[in-house]
Motif scaffolding. Sequence first.
Motif, mmCIF file in Angstrom:
data_model
loop_
_atom_site.group_PDB
_atom_site.id
_atom_site.type_symbol
_atom_site.label_atom_id
_atom_site.label_comp_id
_atom_site.label_asym_id
_atom_site.label_seq_id
_atom_site.Cartn_x
_atom_site.Cartn_y
_atom_site.Cartn_z
ATOM 1 N N ASP A 203 10.120 -9.810 -3.307
ATOM 2 C CA ASP A 203 10.954 -8.782 -2.667
ATOM 3 C C ASP A 203 10.173 -7.581 -2.145
ATOM 4 O O ASP A 203 10.795 -6.606 -1.696
ATOM 5 C CB ASP A 203 12.000 -8.266 -3.673
ATOM 6 C CG ASP A 203 12.966 -9.357 -4.114
ATOM 7 O OD1 ASP A 203 13.108 -10.361 -3.407
ATOM 8 O OD2 ASP A 203 13.576 -9.193 -5.194
ATOM 9 N N TRP A 204 8.842 -7.609 -2.164
ATOM 10 C CA TRP A 204 8.093 -6.388 -1.868
ATOM 11 C C TRP A 204 8.358 -5.853 -0.466
ATOM 12 O O TRP A 204 8.444 -4.627 -0.263
ATOM 13 C CB TRP A 204 6.593 -6.587 -2.110
ATOM 14 C CG TRP A 204 5.861 -7.422 -1.089
ATOM 15 C CD1 TRP A 204 5.540 -8.742 -1.181
ATOM 16 C CD2 TRP A 204 5.328 -6.977 0.164
ATOM 17 N NE1 TRP A 204 4.862 -9.157 -0.068
ATOM 18 C CE2 TRP A 204 4.709 -8.091 0.775
ATOM 19 C CE3 TRP A 204 5.314 -5.747 0.842
ATOM 20 C CZ2 TRP A 204 4.088 -8.020 2.021
ATOM 21 C CZ3 TRP A 204 4.689 -5.680 2.093
ATOM 22 C CH2 TRP A 204 4.085 -6.798 2.669
ATOM 23 N N GLU A 205 8.512 -6.739 0.509
ATOM 24 C CA GLU A 205 8.733 -6.265 1.877
ATOM 25 C C GLU A 205 10.067 -5.536 2.001
ATOM 26 O O GLU A 205 10.154 -4.470 2.634
ATOM 27 C CB GLU A 205 8.680 -7.442 2.853
ATOM 28 C CG GLU A 205 7.289 -8.029 3.007
ATOM 29 C CD GLU A 205 7.242 -9.169 4.009
ATOM 30 O OE1 GLU A 205 6.908 -8.901 5.179
ATOM 31 O OE2 GLU A 205 7.542 -10.316 3.618
ATOM 32 N N GLU A 206 11.093 -6.100 1.389
ATOM 33 C CA GLU A 206 12.411 -5.469 1.421
ATOM 34 C C GLU A 206 12.395 -4.129 0.692
ATOM 35 O O GLU A 206 12.947 -3.135 1.182
ATOM 36 C CB GLU A 206 13.444 -6.407 0.798
ATOM 37 C CG GLU A 206 14.859 -5.862 0.792
ATOM 38 C CD GLU A 206 15.844 -6.814 0.135
ATOM 39 O OE1 GLU A 206 16.989 -6.394 -0.100
ATOM 40 O OE2 GLU A 206 15.469 -7.971 -0.147
ATOM 41 N N ASP A 207 11.750 -4.092 -0.489
ATOM 42 C CA ASP A 207 11.698 -2.853 -1.257
ATOM 43 C C ASP A 207 10.891 -1.785 -0.517
ATOM 44 O O ASP A 207 11.231 -0.594 -0.561
ATOM 45 C CB ASP A 207 11.092 -3.108 -2.638
ATOM 46 C CG ASP A 207 12.038 -3.859 -3.556
ATOM 47 O OD1 ASP A 207 13.251 -3.815 -3.320
ATOM 48 O OD2 ASP A 207 11.555 -4.504 -4.512
ATOM 49 N N LEU A 208 9.814 -2.203 0.144
ATOM 50 C CA LEU A 208 9.003 -1.249 0.898
ATOM 51 C C LEU A 208 9.795 -0.682 2.070
ATOM 52 O O LEU A 208 9.779 0.523 2.334
ATOM 53 C CB LEU A 208 7.730 -1.936 1.406
ATOM 54 C CG LEU A 208 6.702 -1.039 2.107
ATOM 55 C CD1 LEU A 208 6.114 -0.032 1.124
ATOM 56 C CD2 LEU A 208 5.591 -1.892 2.718
ATOM 57 N N GLN A 209 10.517 -1.544 2.753
ATOM 58 C CA GLN A 209 11.311 -1.125 3.903
ATOM 59 C C GLN A 209 12.428 -0.172 3.494
ATOM 60 O O GLN A 209 12.761 0.768 4.207
ATOM 61 C CB GLN A 209 11.900 -2.350 4.610
ATOM 62 C CG GLN A 209 12.622 -2.035 5.902
ATOM 63 C CD GLN A 209 13.103 -3.299 6.595
ATOM 64 O OE1 GLN A 209 13.117 -4.393 6.010
ATOM 65 N NE2 GLN A 209 13.493 -3.179 7.841
ATOM 66 N N GLN A 210 12.995 -0.413 2.303
ATOM 67 C CA GLN A 210 14.096 0.416 1.823
ATOM 68 C C GLN A 210 13.623 1.629 1.023
ATOM 69 O O GLN A 210 14.420 2.300 0.384
ATOM 70 C CB GLN A 210 15.034 -0.430 0.956
ATOM 71 C CG GLN A 210 15.739 -1.533 1.725
ATOM 72 C CD GLN A 210 16.644 -2.374 0.839
ATOM 73 O OE1 GLN A 210 16.663 -2.228 -0.380
ATOM 74 N NE2 GLN A 210 17.400 -3.269 1.449
ATOM 75 N N GLN A 211 12.306 1.905 1.087
ATOM 76 C CA GLN A 211 11.742 3.037 0.351
ATOM 77 C C GLN A 211 12.072 2.953 -1.135
ATOM 78 O O GLN A 211 12.385 3.954 -1.782
ATOM 79 C CB GLN A 211 12.247 4.357 0.940
ATOM 80 C CG GLN A 211 11.853 4.583 2.388
ATOM 81 C CD GLN A 211 10.342 4.690 2.572
ATOM 82 O OE1 GLN A 211 9.695 5.500 1.931
ATOM 83 N NE2 GLN A 211 9.782 3.869 3.450
ATOM 84 N N ASN A 212 11.980 1.716 -1.656
ATOM 85 C CA ASN A 212 12.317 1.475 -3.055
ATOM 86 C C ASN A 212 11.068 1.078 -3.833
ATOM 87 O O ASN A 212 11.096 0.233 -4.713
ATOM 88 C CB ASN A 212 13.380 0.365 -3.144
ATOM 89 C CG ASN A 212 14.092 0.350 -4.472
ATOM 90 O OD1 ASN A 212 14.195 1.362 -5.148
ATOM 91 N ND2 ASN A 212 14.583 -0.811 -4.853
ATOM 92 N N GLN A 213 9.936 1.734 -3.487
ATOM 93 C CA GLN A 213 8.657 1.323 -4.059
ATOM 94 C C GLN A 213 8.595 1.478 -5.569
ATOM 95 O O GLN A 213 7.978 0.677 -6.267
ATOM 96 C CB GLN A 213 7.508 2.145 -3.438
ATOM 97 C CG GLN A 213 7.307 1.879 -1.954
ATOM 98 C CD GLN A 213 7.939 2.967 -1.110
ATOM 99 O OE1 GLN A 213 9.089 3.329 -1.336
ATOM 100 N NE2 GLN A 213 7.212 3.472 -0.136
ATOM 101 N N ASN A 214 9.215 2.529 -6.096
ATOM 102 C CA ASN A 214 9.114 2.781 -7.532
ATOM 103 C C ASN A 214 9.752 1.684 -8.362
ATOM 104 O O ASN A 214 9.427 1.506 -9.534
ATOM 105 C CB ASN A 214 9.769 4.127 -7.882
ATOM 106 C CG ASN A 214 8.920 5.308 -7.444
ATOM 107 O OD1 ASN A 214 7.698 5.238 -7.483
ATOM 108 N ND2 ASN A 214 9.554 6.367 -7.018
ATOM 109 N N ALA A 215 10.705 0.962 -7.771
ATOM 110 C CA ALA A 215 11.394 -0.095 -8.500
ATOM 111 C C ALA A 215 10.658 -1.424 -8.412
ATOM 112 O O ALA A 215 11.084 -2.407 -8.990
ATOM 113 C CB ALA A 215 12.811 -0.258 -7.961
ATOM 114 N N ASN A 216 9.554 -1.461 -7.678
ATOM 115 C CA ASN A 216 8.836 -2.721 -7.463
ATOM 116 C C ASN A 216 7.481 -2.666 -8.168
ATOM 117 O O ASN A 216 6.605 -1.876 -7.799
ATOM 118 C CB ASN A 216 8.667 -2.966 -5.963
ATOM 119 C CG ASN A 216 8.098 -4.335 -5.659
ATOM 120 O OD1 ASN A 216 6.953 -4.635 -6.000
ATOM 121 N ND2 ASN A 216 8.897 -5.175 -5.030
ATOM 122 N N GLY A 217 7.320 -3.528 -9.172
ATOM 123 C CA GLY A 217 6.096 -3.523 -9.962
ATOM 124 C C GLY A 217 4.851 -3.883 -9.176
ATOM 125 O O GLY A 217 3.764 -3.371 -9.455
#
Length: 311
Positions: A203-217
Amino acid sequence: MNWFTDYEAELRDVFRDAEQMIGGFPPPLHERGLAYLYKFHPYKEGSTKNYICYLLPFWLKELDRVNERTCRDMALAGVFVMLHFFVQDDCMDEPQTEMKQQLALASMFQLKFLEVYRKHFEVDSPFWKYFQKYMTEWATSVAQENNTDYFNNPVRIAHKASPVKLSSTGILIKSRGLQEIQRVSDRVDQVLITLQMSDDWADWEEDLQQQNQNANGLLTFIQYERQLMDKTQLNSNVVRTFLYVQCGLSRYAAAAANRHEILMKNDIGTPHLDDFHRYLVSGLLMDAVRIEDEKRRLLSGGFYHWMSKNA
């Protein structure tokens, strides 16, 4: 023995029971509930597979003999726990115009897993102490997601899925295995860390796009490896360079493999749970190997292309 195929008959029964229970929801929640169940049904094509949510009770029944009915009920409750918290996640991650029905559906799922648990555990059962503990772990993890240092405190990753442990703890309480609860819960936490690592890689691309980096290990791992002071320095090019040029996924997968080695040195008699963890680790390692193989082929192809032009 196989951690999935050994329990196909039991799982079909569990999901058949879940379908019947959801079919009794008031309209239109019964249709919405069934559609949501099918998104995670292990035998529906294209569904998301969350094996540990409903297989964990079966994986532990050999630890201390538990009857089939109890295992099935704990698995059934696990299905409704899974559905309840995924609806919650959807509401938090993607606010929708139909929020009312989503929240109502989450409440119906909650009613069903509580109904199953109350059938097995009296009000003074120690189960409810653990119920409170796991719910609090989940709530804390969600509330502090943007401020949590997952790199130095990886168990907080596992707490995002703490309600999964209701199944293992329920099985152990029913089998009078109270002394095993902490050991098994700690092991489940380690498996959940690796499971989240796998999800974060996907899911890293989706999390990066959604500015959800802190939730992605994985993105947190990259930040620490690259010594980035600010997550805003992370962008698609930085991540791709780390993964595809700097062998980053290999090191990420190696952390999961090291966790598996540690678990194997401390065997507590949970072979199916351990095999599931091996499956997760193997998936990460295989993806890392695939990337390195593709990189070598591209480099080799570029060399031969240069030779053909300059010979």
